[in-house]
Enzyme design. Structure first.
Site, PDB file in Angstrom:
ATOM      1  N   HIS A  85      25.883  58.223  34.443  1.00 55.47           N
ATOM      2  CA  HIS A  85      27.260  57.846  33.987  1.00 55.47           C
ATOM      3  C   HIS A  85      26.675  57.646  32.630  1.00 55.47           C
ATOM      4  O   HIS A  85      27.893  57.174  31.805  1.00 55.47           O
ATOM      5  CB  HIS A  85      27.899  56.713  34.493  1.00 55.47           C
ATOM      6  CG  HIS A  85      28.408  57.084  35.776  1.00 55.47           C
ATOM      7  ND1 HIS A  85      27.619  57.517  36.909  1.00 55.47           N
ATOM      8  CD2 HIS A  85      29.763  57.292  36.330  1.00 55.47           C
ATOM      9  CE1 HIS A  85      28.210  57.648  37.991  1.00 55.47           C
ATOM     10  NE2 HIS A  85      29.656  57.496  37.597  1.00 55.47           N
ATOM     11  N   GLU A 136      35.041  69.647  39.487  1.00 53.94           N
ATOM     12  CA  GLU A 136      35.366  69.841  38.228  1.00 53.94           C
ATOM     13  C   GLU A 136      35.122  71.445  37.755  1.00 53.94           C
ATOM     14  O   GLU A 136      35.912  72.043  36.817  1.00 53.94           O
ATOM     15  CB  GLU A 136      34.174  69.275  37.273  1.00 53.94           C
ATOM     16  CG  GLU A 136      34.219  67.771  37.377  1.00 53.94           C
ATOM     17  CD  GLU A 136      33.764  66.980  38.409  1.00 53.94           C
ATOM     18  OE1 GLU A 136      34.229  65.639  38.534  1.00 53.94           O
ATOM     19  OE2 GLU A 136      33.288  67.434  39.273  1.00 53.94           O
TER      20      GLU A 136
END
Length: 327
Positions: free
Chosen positions: A129, A60
């Protein structure tokens, strides 16, 4: 009008902007051949090819930094984070580069980048998450932050975000992708800095955003049946907050409740209450009530997970606590 799912609305917005402007591209993990984890980019790779729908390694920080550099050269990248929690790995690039470069370059560079993806508490996705990062990014100067909540505003807001010359963090809720709604067949855009008055009322102002909009609506349906008259505002823009709409409502109702999925400590609600106190403290007849998620990592266990977030019954109780009883 066409009935459409929220993830399809986001795909339509991306596709339409890519057709209009050859500088628009998509970057992220599995956005290409696979079509995105939640199918927001399904079919775009076959239409636009590798250079405009670019599958990246699981890195990322690298691909977000690459997208920021691409924006500096005149491209308009859309970065999909797969899950917004993963973008913590790119926090340095978002803060020190995306948010600052227009300022630190003396205006020589603009950073027209959209960083989008799913977040929020899902159905047993686990703590890593299920994070709500809106408050993390709210503190970064130079960013715009929006949270879509319906297929209609998802499409209109994403088109505006892609066209904007500033970095936009675009939050989608993982449990809203299959939400269905009618949207116009003709092209439309929505402003990135305006709240939406979902329902006008006189008794109390309920301020919310993202998935909690739907919990609020469910609670309000029951409250109206009992004679209460709440005003509901979907913030949509989390940075900047649309204080004109918010203060006008509170000056009418004199009471406010914030309903959020963000953490209570230093969350969006905390900043919102601070600004309400600065702008309309003298108009309040009651301290602002804040209904927020528990300050704990989201449990995997379904029953415990449900207990960490706000539900319609709690919203109904809060309204009844600060409003005069209805006969």
């Amino acid at each position: 009008m066409s009935k459409i799912l929220l993830f399809d609305a986001l795909r339509e917005a991306t596709d339409e902007e890519m057709q209009k402007d050859s500088t628009v591209l998509v970057i992220g993990e599995d956005v290409g051949h696979y079509g995105g984890s939640y199918k927001v980019t399904k079919g775009l790779h076959a239409k636009y090819g590798d250079l405009r729908v670019l599958d990246t390694p699981i890195a990322e920080n690298s691909f977000t930094g690459m997208a920021i550099g691409a924006a500096m050269t005149g491209l308009r990248p859309i970065v999909e984070g797969m899950n917004m929690s993963f973008l913590l790995l790119a926090f340095n690039q978002i803060s020190n580069n995306a948010g600052m470069l227009r300022y630190t370059s003396g205006g020589n560079f603009t950073i027209p980048i959209v960083i989008r993806g799913p977040g929020g508490v899902g159905r047993q996705l686990g703590a890593e998450h299920s994070q709500r990062l809106e408050a993390y990014f709210q503190a970064i100067p130079g960013l715009k932050i929006v949270a879509c909540s319906t297929p209609y505003n998802a499409k209109g807001l994403l088109k505006s975000a892609i066209r904007d010359n500033n970095p936009v963090i675009f939050f989608e809720h993982v449990l809203l992708y299959n939400l269905q709604d009618d949207i116009p067949d003709t092209e439309y855009t929505l402003p990135l800095d305006k709240a939406e008055i979902v329902r006008s009322g006189q008794d109390v102002t309920i301020l919310t955003y993202s998935r909690m909009r739907h919990h609020v609506i469910q609670a309000v349906d029951n409250l109206v049946a009992e004679g209460y008259d709440p005003e509901v505002i979907d913030l949509i823009s989390l940075k900047p907050l649309d204080m004109d709409t918010i203060t006008a409502s509170i000056k009418k109702t004199h009471k406010a409740i914030v309903v959020e999925e963000c953490m209570k400590t230093a969350g969006i609600g905390a900043e919102l209450i601070a600004q309400i106190d600065e702008h309309v403290f003298d108009d309040l007849d009651h301290p602002v009530i804040r209904l927020s998620s528990q300050d704990i990592p989201t449990p995997y266990n379904g029953i415990l997970e449900k207990a960490t977030v706000i539900h319609p019954q709690q919203i109904q109780k809060a309204v009844k606590d600060i409003c005069s009883p209805k006969t």
